[in-house]
Design a protein around this motif. Structure first.
Motif, short mmCIF file in Angstrom:
data_model
loop_
_atom_site.label_atom_id
_atom_site.label_comp_id
_atom_site.label_asym_id
_atom_site.label_seq_id
_atom_site.Cartn_x
_atom_site.Cartn_y
_atom_site.Cartn_z
N ALA A 25 0.83 -1.21 0.00
CA ALA A 25 0.00 0.00 0.00
C ALA A 25 0.86 1.26 0.00
N LEU A 26 2.02 1.19 0.67
CA LEU A 26 2.94 2.34 0.73
C LEU A 26 3.80 2.49 -0.52
N GLY A 27 3.82 1.43 -1.35
CA GLY A 27 4.68 1.45 -2.54
C GLY A 27 6.08 0.95 -2.27
N GLN A 28 6.34 0.46 -1.05
CA GLN A 28 7.69 0.00 -0.70
C GLN A 28 7.95 -1.46 -1.09
N VAL A 29 6.88 -2.17 -1.44
CA VAL A 29 6.99 -3.52 -2.00
C VAL A 29 6.09 -3.58 -3.22
N ILE A 30 6.55 -4.29 -4.26
CA ILE A 30 5.73 -4.52 -5.45
C ILE A 30 5.60 -6.02 -5.69
N ILE A 31 4.49 -6.41 -6.29
CA ILE A 31 4.33 -7.78 -6.80
C ILE A 31 3.96 -7.65 -8.27
N PRO A 32 4.94 -7.64 -9.18
CA PRO A 32 4.61 -7.52 -10.60
C PRO A 32 3.79 -8.74 -11.05
N ALA A 33 2.58 -8.49 -11.49
CA ALA A 33 1.67 -9.60 -11.80
C ALA A 33 0.59 -9.14 -12.79
N ASN A 34 0.94 -9.13 -14.07
CA ASN A 34 -0.03 -8.78 -15.11
C ASN A 34 -1.19 -9.77 -15.10
#
Length: 437
Positions: A40-49
């Motif tokens: 939610a903070l943008g400090q972790v991403i899960i790239p998942a198209n």
């Protein structure tokens, strides 16, 4: 509560734990709610198209294990798709979390769609390369609309993240021309869009129509990888005005993406002296508000062609220790040729060692368990367990088999002088002779 969401970031902000978040939390030994907050903070991403149906999700960012990316793809001098697919399968088997398709020749869409239909790793692309191939016309004649259309095509094809060179706008390009560099722009995508801007006199369309690109990314949940067109291409250019100016722009673009719930990571150097790496990581974390940092290397010397997987691993370990969360591998072929299957393996192994070393330094939970298990096996002289725990079991077995020791419980370096064997025996109350054994 509505279970409708557009992106992983949107879901996280709505308090929704997606199935991808659950998978990543389990892999990382992390509480799902803690992971959700970081996304939610943008400090972790899960790239998942949403169109990448065979994806095995991985998280990239704060408090997670350092991940590695493998670059490959066709070129004018190398069009063998089967060989590239062999590299892909080898990379996944060796533990690479992401594959970046940098194809710049032939029917690139066939290979890209094959990746997103068959490969479980996170898939990344650079649409700017593909536009040049796809339109079959001089660079100057490609229109702003055509550049954007290729971004949409890649999103529809199921790509999880895209490198978009949107930080080099008219303003940063002007700064670049004023502040001369030793190696100019070494980013392929950066050099292409810079040349296009110079020839047409127009603004970078990826910057000018950034909001439209964000709308495409939100629709398919594509992660924006903000490309560093001005990354330093040699030690002399590291941390110069062009690099930092572009980073400031990328910081602004990060916040604009987050306003639309689009996941972001930021790309970084490049070539950089050891003593500048820590500061660069901390500056990025500040300017880009903790968005995950994706670094190429950095290479810590310019004089090692043929060994650049080592120069990159040295820099990568330091970068990840101080904040980078995604390492782009570098192979021994860097600066020399397209890597073959063996080069890919060497690059992955060097990157994996760097990533793991950084995870230990960062205190990532359970990171050192692996090392402690290996040390226990060494103490017990349990060779099979040592092979099993090796980062490259095949190579470890090969080395031992090529130099068989006289006694199975030693190796050919020490033989009866083996400190481990002799300490085990003396502490067990046995006699240690060494010479006449």
């Amino acid at each position: 509560m509505s279970m409708e969401y557009t992106t992983q970031m949107d879901a996280a902000r709505k308090g929704i734990i997606t199935k991808e978040m659950s998978v990543v939390a389990a892999k990382e030994h992390m509480d799902e709610e803690e992971l959700r907050k970081l996304i939610a903070l943008g400090q972790v991403i899960i790239p998942a198209n949403k169109n990448h149906k065979c994806l095995e999700p991985n998280g990239i960012g704060s408090k997670l294990r350092t991940k590695i990316n493998v670059n490959l793809g066709t070129s004018r001098d190398w069009t063998d798709l089967d060989m590239e697919m062999e590299k892909v399968n080898s990379a996944v088997k060796l533990g690479a979390e992401a594959i970046m398709d940098l194809s710049s020749f032939g029917d690139t869409q066939v290979f890209r769609r094959k990746l997103t239909s068959e490969c479980p790793a996170v898939i990344g692309t650079v649409p700017i390369y593909d536009a040049v191939v796809y339109y079959h016309k001089p660079l100057k004649e490609i229109t702003a609309r055509e550049w954007i259309d290729v971004v949409r095509m890649h999103a529809e094809d199921g790509v999880d993240f895209m490198t978009i060179h949107c930080g080099i706008n008219k303003e940063t390009a002007k700064r670049f021309k004023t502040n001369k560099r030793l190696t100019n722009i070494v980013s392929r995508g950066g050099s292409i869009i810079f040349a296009w801007m110079e020839m047409t006199g127009e603004e970078n369309p990826f910057y000018e129509y950034y909001d439209e690109i964000l709308d495409i990314c939100r629709e398919y949940d594509v992660t924006m990888s903000l490309g560093d067109a001005c990354r330093p291409g040699c030690l002399k250019d590291a941390s110069d005005i062009s690099q930092i100016q572009e980073l400031i722009t990328l910081g602004e673009l990060t916040k604009r993406a987050w306003e639309k719930d689009v996941q972001v990571m930021v790309e970084g150097p490049g070539h950089m002296p050891l003593d500048q790496i820590q500061a660069n990581m901390q500056i990025q974390q500040t300017i880009c508000s903790g968005a995950p940092f994706y670094v190429l290397g950095p290479l810590v010397t310019d004089v090692a062609p043929g060994y650049d997987h080592i120069t990159a691993a040295i820099g990568g370990a330091i970068a990840a220790t101080y904040g980078a969360s995604f390492l782009c591998y570098v192979t021994p072929a860097e600066h020399l040729r397209l890597p073959d299957v063996d080069d890919v393996k060497e690059g992955i192994m060097a990157s994996k060692i760097a990533a793991h070393a950084a995870d230990i330094a960062k205190g990532i939970p359970h990171a050192r368990d692996w090392d402690d298990e290996m040390s226990t096996a060494r103490k017990k002289l349990d060779w099979e367990k040592m092979f099993e725990l090796s980062i490259d079991p095949e190579k470890a077995r090969k080395y031992r088999s090529e130099a068989k020791p006289e006694k199975e419980d030693t190796c050919s370096m020490c033989g009866n002088f083996c400190a481990v064997k002799n300490m085990n025996r003396i502490l067990d109350g046995e006699i240690v002779s060494i010479y006449d054994e």
